[in-house]
Design a protein around this motif. Structure first.
Motif, mmCIF file in Angstrom:
data_model
loop_
_atom_site.group_PDB
_atom_site.id
_atom_site.type_symbol
_atom_site.label_atom_id
_atom_site.label_comp_id
_atom_site.label_asym_id
_atom_site.label_seq_id
_atom_site.Cartn_x
_atom_site.Cartn_y
_atom_site.Cartn_z
ATOM 1 N N GLN A 94 50.651 74.569 41.644
ATOM 2 C CA GLN A 94 51.990 74.655 42.239
ATOM 3 C C GLN A 94 51.949 75.379 43.590
ATOM 4 O OE1 GLN A 94 54.712 76.411 39.496
ATOM 5 N NE2 GLN A 94 56.448 76.337 40.866
ATOM 6 N N LYS A 95 51.248 76.497 43.613
ATOM 7 C CA LYS A 95 51.167 77.282 44.843
ATOM 8 C C LYS A 95 49.838 76.960 45.501
ATOM 9 C CE LYS A 95 51.864 82.052 46.401
ATOM 10 N NZ LYS A 95 50.896 81.950 47.491
ATOM 11 N N SER A 96 49.895 76.585 46.769
ATOM 12 C CA SER A 96 48.639 76.274 47.453
ATOM 13 C C SER A 96 47.758 77.527 47.439
ATOM 14 C CB SER A 96 48.901 75.800 48.889
ATOM 15 O OG SER A 96 49.579 76.787 49.622
ATOM 16 N N ASN A 97 46.491 77.329 47.158
ATOM 17 C CA ASN A 97 45.589 78.473 47.012
ATOM 18 C C ASN A 97 44.287 78.253 47.778
ATOM 19 O OD1 ASN A 97 44.841 76.388 45.317
ATOM 20 N ND2 ASN A 97 44.115 77.701 43.674
ATOM 21 N N PRO A 98 44.394 78.092 49.118
ATOM 22 C CA PRO A 98 43.159 77.929 49.888
ATOM 23 C C PRO A 98 42.323 79.207 49.833
ATOM 24 C CG PRO A 98 45.017 78.253 51.362
ATOM 25 C CD PRO A 98 45.585 78.115 49.992
ATOM 26 N N PHE A 99 41.016 79.032 49.947
ATOM 27 C CA PHE A 99 40.133 80.193 50.007
ATOM 28 C C PHE A 99 40.194 80.789 51.417
ATOM 29 C CE2 PHE A 99 37.647 77.274 47.054
ATOM 30 C CZ PHE A 99 38.199 77.814 45.918
ATOM 31 N N PRO A 100 39.956 82.087 51.557
ATOM 32 C CA PRO A 100 39.943 82.703 52.894
ATOM 33 C C PRO A 100 38.655 82.346 53.642
ATOM 34 C CG PRO A 100 39.478 84.355 51.226
ATOM 35 C CD PRO A 100 39.784 83.090 50.484
ATOM 36 N N LYS A 101 38.479 81.056 53.839
ATOM 37 C CA LYS A 101 37.300 80.502 54.522
ATOM 38 C C LYS A 101 37.794 79.495 55.555
ATOM 39 C CE LYS A 101 34.475 80.552 50.249
ATOM 40 N NZ LYS A 101 33.236 81.226 50.656
ATOM 41 N N ALA A 179 57.029 74.437 46.471
ATOM 42 C CA ALA A 179 57.134 75.543 47.430
ATOM 43 C C ALA A 179 57.220 75.050 48.872
ATOM 44 C CB ALA A 179 55.929 76.472 47.265
ATOM 45 N N LEU A 180 57.354 73.737 49.049
ATOM 46 C CA LEU A 180 57.291 73.170 50.391
ATOM 47 C C LEU A 180 58.667 72.778 50.926
ATOM 48 C CD1 LEU A 180 54.187 70.816 49.925
ATOM 49 C CD2 LEU A 180 54.238 73.232 50.585
ATOM 50 N N ASP A 181 58.764 72.710 52.251
ATOM 51 C CA ASP A 181 60.020 72.272 52.877
ATOM 52 C C ASP A 181 60.114 70.747 52.744
ATOM 53 O OD1 ASP A 181 58.951 70.820 55.297
ATOM 54 O OD2 ASP A 181 58.104 72.794 55.708
ATOM 55 N N PRO A 182 61.299 70.187 53.041
ATOM 56 C CA PRO A 182 61.500 68.739 52.816
ATOM 57 C C PRO A 182 60.516 67.842 53.556
ATOM 58 C CG PRO A 182 63.620 69.821 53.104
ATOM 59 C CD PRO A 182 62.568 70.859 53.393
ATOM 60 N N ILE A 183 60.140 68.205 54.783
ATOM 61 C CA ILE A 183 59.226 67.351 55.553
ATOM 62 C C ILE A 183 57.835 67.372 54.932
ATOM 63 C CG2 ILE A 183 58.047 67.100 57.780
ATOM 64 C CD1 ILE A 183 60.712 68.056 59.061
ATOM 65 N N ALA A 184 57.366 68.578 54.561
ATOM 66 C CA ALA A 184 56.050 68.693 53.917
ATOM 67 C C ALA A 184 56.057 67.999 52.559
ATOM 68 C CB ALA A 184 55.658 70.155 53.776
ATOM 69 N N THR A 185 57.180 68.116 51.852
ATOM 70 C CA THR A 185 57.313 67.445 50.547
ATOM 71 C C THR A 185 57.189 65.940 50.706
ATOM 72 O OG1 THR A 185 58.690 69.197 49.630
ATOM 73 C CG2 THR A 185 58.898 67.028 48.618
ATOM 74 N N GLN A 186 57.838 65.405 51.742
ATOM 75 C CA GLN A 186 57.780 63.958 51.986
ATOM 76 C C GLN A 186 56.340 63.514 52.247
ATOM 77 O OE1 GLN A 186 60.251 62.595 55.206
ATOM 78 N NE2 GLN A 186 59.651 60.464 54.955
#
Length: 253
Positions: A94-101, A179-186
């Motif tokens: 659900q929550k984006s979890n990129p590594f600190p890389k 957790a995303l805004d409408p544009i990112a969701t689209q």
């Protein structure tokens, strides 16, 4: 029809300690389709999703009964290689979890764990995964920048690319756009339509309009039970069960 079934769930029961969280769930997930799981909070959607790649194994006191067949093989068998199952059935949270890389290292991470060290193969797979996740055009010239500098929507697509890099057969998504805004969701929704050509996708969503837009099949869960599953169009226009209709029309949930 049998050849189109990617996963078959038979009489699945899941317990948290003594609490029965999933009650005798049986359904089939078809290859190269998007299956949406809907229902009110706490109804068992995410618990069910996490059963599909044995993520619930790490929950203390959890117990599971029934069968989950992946290409006809029961992944709940005690002698199965769980790591291999999770390679075949990837997960996007659900929550984006990129590594600190760097952006590149995020996508390459799973390949190195898989024992792939060929620089040319890693580079090709990273590029392909970023293209499949509809992110390549936005990041191609900054692969060595930190993934933490990306926007929320880009980070989520990066996590999708990371899941794609190890070439799974099934992708599980737990409310990937909540957790995303409408544009990112689209963008994520449009991405799903392209991905199902190569992958089988199961998505949990609390957003019924989203389920209607992106999925081929919809399963409605309520209080740990699978109430109804059918083609999405039928679920949203003429469901067979009164409880499904009440939920979709907003009478509860």
């Amino acid at each position: 029809m049998e050849k189109d079934i990617k996963m078959a769930i038979r009489h699945l029961k899941f317990y948290y300690g003594s609490v029965l969280a999933l009650k005798d769930v049986s359904l089939e997930i078809l290859s190269n389709k998007v299956t949406a799981l809907i229902g009110p909070s706490g109804c068992g959607k995410t618990t069910f999703l996490r059963c599909l790649n044995r993520m619930n194994d790490i929950v203390e006191g959890a117990r599971i009964e029934g069968q989950i067949l992946l290409d006809g093989e029961d992944i709940l068998r005690s002698d199965i290689d769980v790591v291999q199952i999770r390679r075949r059935v990837g997960m996007v949270f659900q929550k984006s979890n990129p590594f600190p890389k760097t952006i590149f290292e995020n996508v390459a991470y799973g390949l190195k764990i898989d024992g792939i060290y060929s620089r040319s193969e890693i580079t090709a797979r990273v590029e392909r995964s970023l293209k499949d996740a509809a992110l390549w055009n936005e990041v191609a010239d900054r692969l060595q920048q930190s993934a933490m500098e990306l926007s929320g929507g880009q980070q989520q697509r990066l996590c999708i690319a990371r899941a794609l890099a190890i070439e799974p057969e099934v992708i599980l998504m737990d409310e990937p756009a909540s957790a995303l805004d409408p544009i990112a969701t689209q963008k994520v929704e449009e991405l799903l339509q392209g991905l199902k050509e190569k992958y089988t996708i199961v998505i949990v969503t609390h957003n019924m309009q989203q389920a209607a837009r992106v999925s081929d099949f919809t399963a409605f869960f309520y209080l740990g039970e699978l109430i109804e599953m059918d083609r999405t169009e039928k679920i949203f226009t003429s469901p067979s069960n009164k409880r499904t209709e009440d939920y979709i029309t907003g009478r509860f949930g």
